[in-house]
Design an enzyme around this catalytic site. Structure first.
Site, PDB file in Angstrom:
ATOM      1  N   LYS A   1       6.893   2.797  11.484  1.00  0.00           N
ATOM      2  CA  LYS A   1       6.711   1.469  12.073  1.00  0.00           C
ATOM      3  C   LYS A   1       5.886   0.611  11.128  1.00  0.00           C
ATOM      4  O   LYS A   1       4.718   0.886  10.894  1.00  0.00           O
ATOM      5  CB  LYS A   1       5.982   1.563  13.410  1.00  0.00           C
ATOM      6  CG  LYS A   1       5.859   0.207  14.086  1.00  0.00           C
ATOM      7  CD  LYS A   1       4.863   0.192  15.220  1.00  0.00           C
ATOM      8  CE  LYS A   1       3.640  -0.645  14.934  1.00  0.00           C
ATOM      9  NZ  LYS A   1       3.869  -2.036  14.530  1.00  0.00           N
TER      10      LYS A   1
ATOM     11  N   GLU B   1      -6.187   6.738   7.738  1.00  0.00           N
ATOM     12  CA  GLU B   1      -6.894   5.982   6.711  1.00  0.00           C
ATOM     13  C   GLU B   1      -7.381   4.708   7.377  1.00  0.00           C
ATOM     14  O   GLU B   1      -6.582   3.903   7.839  1.00  0.00           O
ATOM     15  CB  GLU B   1      -5.947   5.709   5.547  1.00  0.00           C
ATOM     16  CG  GLU B   1      -6.684   5.443   4.261  1.00  0.00           C
ATOM     17  CD  GLU B   1      -6.781   3.969   3.980  1.00  0.00           C
ATOM     18  OE1 GLU B   1      -7.762   3.367   4.456  1.00  0.00           O
ATOM     19  OE2 GLU B   1      -5.894   3.433   3.314  1.00  0.00           O
TER      20      GLU B   1
ATOM     21  N   CYS C   1      -8.289  -1.916   1.845  1.00  0.00           N
ATOM     22  CA  CYS C   1      -9.266  -1.045   2.517  1.00  0.00           C
ATOM     23  C   CYS C   1     -10.385  -0.645   1.569  1.00  0.00           C
ATOM     24  O   CYS C   1     -11.502  -0.398   1.991  1.00  0.00           O
ATOM     25  CB  CYS C   1      -8.579   0.207   3.042  1.00  0.00           C
ATOM     26  SG  CYS C   1      -7.374  -0.183   4.301  1.00  0.00           S
TER      27      CYS C   1
ATOM     28  N   GLU D   1     -16.322  -4.354   7.398  1.00  0.00           N
ATOM     29  CA  GLU D   1     -15.228  -4.692   6.505  1.00  0.00           C
ATOM     30  C   GLU D   1     -14.648  -6.049   6.902  1.00  0.00           C
ATOM     31  O   GLU D   1     -14.155  -6.231   8.015  1.00  0.00           O
ATOM     32  CB  GLU D   1     -14.145  -3.624   6.579  1.00  0.00           C
ATOM     33  CG  GLU D   1     -13.021  -3.896   5.621  1.00  0.00           C
ATOM     34  CD  GLU D   1     -12.119  -2.697   5.426  1.00  0.00           C
ATOM     35  OE1 GLU D   1     -12.164  -1.767   6.233  1.00  0.00           O
ATOM     36  OE2 GLU D   1     -11.365  -2.718   4.445  1.00  0.00           O
TER      37      GLU D   1
END
Lengths: 515, 140
Positions: free
Chosen positions: A197, A271, A310, A411
């Site tokens: 997906k 992750e 990331c 982040e």
């Protein structure tokens, strides 16, 4: 293909027109069982380009029924694919890579239109790295071997690596094609079938890829289902018919995926982001040479992919003794980042991936200012005018502050760098590790011992040493702490997509003597 | 600024409260979990109540429209000097969050609290697993 047309495209309409002439469609169904199949409920959503906010394509808004159809197709072929010789599977991966290479410009342009990243990055990084990933795993699976142990003269333990079966894979919007390659190449190479997906913001490049490579694979080996994560992501992750779930995304969903995987009792790889420190020791300024120039680029790489990575080096730690003069040079370098139309090959930084993402980043810039961080450059939305005025652009932003501020701790996923200083090697390690994340880090020093010691002490899965943002297929990638579970890339990835079959064989005719 | 009365660690805009109220009528009770990291970090993830198992180390920041709003305890430690404001934004949600209706999704906006506010604020409650009625209770 007339590559020249693609290269010349500078307006989004022109680029889209070129893509359509190359066969890219205005409407995409799911790719299931080797062909495009309408979603069961017949609904679609519109995929927009962040470059100017205009529609790119209609995409299937799937439901749980479509996941079941994809799983049916995957299960129908899994036994035979799993028993296909590694040499044959490897040959198919190589053909996929060749096909992608032939269509590099098409894929790069598609990715740039859908994600907003500059064409120079999609041409030089996203697409070539994706191609190489298929080649790397084509090589790895040829070299894979089981093991045997001769336990005694009559007893042998054979260890075979067998594919898991049908796996579920959910990928993010920041590197749509590359994240698909990272997940698909090892999974399919190892003999699994995939139901994957893509993110709803960026489904296009994977669908175009399936158009290109769909006929190279037996139908059902790769199945792409698009739609809302809360509905089809859940239908996939909780499904008793998958043998593994792989996810890249934020922490709460990562946690939910682990929880979901506890229902069918399957392994997961996750992750989940980071807040990576990029540590510069004073000796980088010992000379004004190529190495120092490279270090300045390393500092500026927070703007790579507009910070939507990331492993974005989003915290820079500069040794106090060089802080002021280093920052002067570093800010000068940041000031040279060329923003603009992502289709222009000289543009270094393009549009944030979505309006929402732009708003989130601006929200963080606001928090940084409220917290008292000093904004050294940028700090606001960029208005590029003309065709790009409705796109989502943010100026590369550098804050100077301290590590307890939220702009140092969360982040941001944008071109926002938070800079602080340290005195000693020990303090650099302490600040570097003062984060809940542990995905990446950078260490810059001319002293090999310093770089080695710091690299070993930083609690992160990848420590770039005198470099940053390199993603070769042969280097393991993954998180410490809450940045995730498991690794991607490298031959070891095959372990995440296989399980061990042990045949324990006795060659003696004698009974064991118990009964 | 420093003298202002402590505000709760999480509040909701009228638009968010309206969205919650309509969703609760449609689907039943909800829960929110403030996420972090990667692409959709910083977003509040909206679930049907009970969808995500809340653990002993999550923090219940408050209740919005009767729905609990949690954050991971480690994340709370580095966010606790800010007030979270739940709002709605345009567009369908990315990730696993439920949509907020009308093609919108929930977002979190943050405001840095003044030292006075922080001093006056009661500590947020550490969540505990259900006492049997399915609802976490707050210790403050």
């Amino acid at each position: 293909m007339p590559v020249a047309d693609l290269v010349k495209a500078t307006s989004i309409d022109q680029a889209l027109d070129t893509l359509h002439k190359q066969g890219v469609r205005t409407k995409y169904e799911n790719f299931i069982g080797g062909k495009f199949v309408s979603p069961v409920k017949g609904k679609y959503f519109t995929d927009h380009s962040p470059i100017n906010g205009e529609p790119l394509a209609e995409i299937a808004r799937s439901t749980a029924e479509d996941i079941e159809k994809a799983l049916d197709a995957a299960h129908a072929i899994q036994y035979s694919w799993g028993h296909t010789a590694p040499a044959v599977r490897a040959a198919i991966l190589l053909k996929i890579a060749d096909k992608m290479e032939e269509n590099l410009e098409l894929l790069a342009l598609t990715e740039t239109l859908d994600n907003g990243k500059p064409i120079r990055e999609t041409r030089a990084a996203d697409v070539p790295l994706s191609i190489d990933h298929f080649r790397y795993f084509a090589a790895c699976i040829r070299a894979e071997e089981g093991a045997l142990g001769e336990l005694d003269n009559d007893t042998v333990a054979y260890h075979f690596k067998e594919p898991l079966g049908v796996v579920g894979q959910i990928i993010p919007w920041n590197f749509p094609l590359l994240m698909a390659a990272w997940k698909l190449a090892p999974a399919v190479g190892a003999g699994n079938c995939s139901v994957i997906k893509p993110a709803s913001n960026t489904p296009l490049s994977l669908l175009v890829l399936m158009q290109l490579i769909g006929d190279l694979l037996p139908p059902g080996v790769i199945n792409v289902v698009t739609g809302p994560g809360g509905e089809i992501g859940k239908a996939l992750a909780t499904n008793p018919r998958i043998a593994k779930i792989a996810f890249t995304g934020e922490t709460t969903t990562g946690r939910l995926i682990m929880q979901y995987a506890s229902e069918p009792i399957i392994p997961q790889t996750l992750e989940l982001g980071g807040k990576s420190p990029n540590i510069f020791f004073a000796d980088v300024m010992d000379q004004n040479d190529d190495f120092f120039d490279k270090a300045l680029e390393g500092f500026t790489l927070f703007a790579f992919n507009k910070g939507e990575v990331c492993t974005c080096p989003s915290r820079a730690l500069i040794q106090e003794s060089i802080f002021d003069k280093f920052m002067e040079r570093a800010l000068e370098r940041v000031g040279k980042i060329k923003m603009g139309n992502p289709l222009d090959p000289t543009t270094m930084m393009g549009a944030q991936a979505s309006h929402d993402q732009m708003e989130k980043i601006l929200g963080y810039i606001n928090v940084g200012k409220q917290e008292g961080a000093k904004c050294a450059i940028g700090g606001e939305q960029a208005h590029l005018g003309g065709d790009l005025e409705n796109g989502y652009y943010i100026k590369p932003t550098v804050f100077v502050g301290h590590n307890k501020m939220r702009v140092f701790q969360e982040e941001i996923f944008g071109p926002v760098l938070s800079v602080t200083k340290f005195k000693t090697l020990e303090e650099a390690i302490e600040i570097g590790n003062d984060t809940v994340y542990g995905l990446g880090a950078g260490v810059w020093s001319r002293n090999g011992t310093t770089a080695y010691r710091v690299g070993r002490e930083i609690k992160a899965g990848r420590v770039w040493t005198n470099c940053y943002h390199l993603y070769p297929a042969g280097a393991a990638f993954g998180g410490y702490k809450i940045s995730g579970v498991g690794r991607e890339n490298h031959q070891m990835m095959l372990e995440h997509y296989t399980q061990v079959k042990n045949l324990l064989v006795s060659y003696t005719p004698n009974a064991q003597g118990f009964f | 600024m420093d003298e202002r009365v402590a505000e709760p660690p999480v509040v909701a805009t009228p638009a968010a409260l309206d969205a919650i109220a309509r969703m609760v009528v449609q689907r039943g009770p909800l829960m929110f979990f403030q996420s972090g990291g990667c692409c959709d970090g910083s977003l509040p993830i909206c679930f049907d109540a009970g969808e995500l198992i809340v653990g002993d180390h999550d923090v219940l920041l408050g209740e919005l429209g009767g729905c609990p709003f949690y954050i991971d305890g480690r994340q709370y430690e580095v966010w606790k000097h800010t007030q979270l404001i739940l709002d709605v934004g345009e567009g369908e949600p990315e990730g696993f969050s439920l949509p907020a209706g009308d093609g919108r999704h929930f977002i979190t906006v943050s405001r840095v609290c003044s030292p006075g506010e922080l001093g006056a604020r009661k500590p947020a409650g550490w969540s505990r697993r259900s006492d049997g009625d399915g609802s976490p209770h707050r210790e403050s």
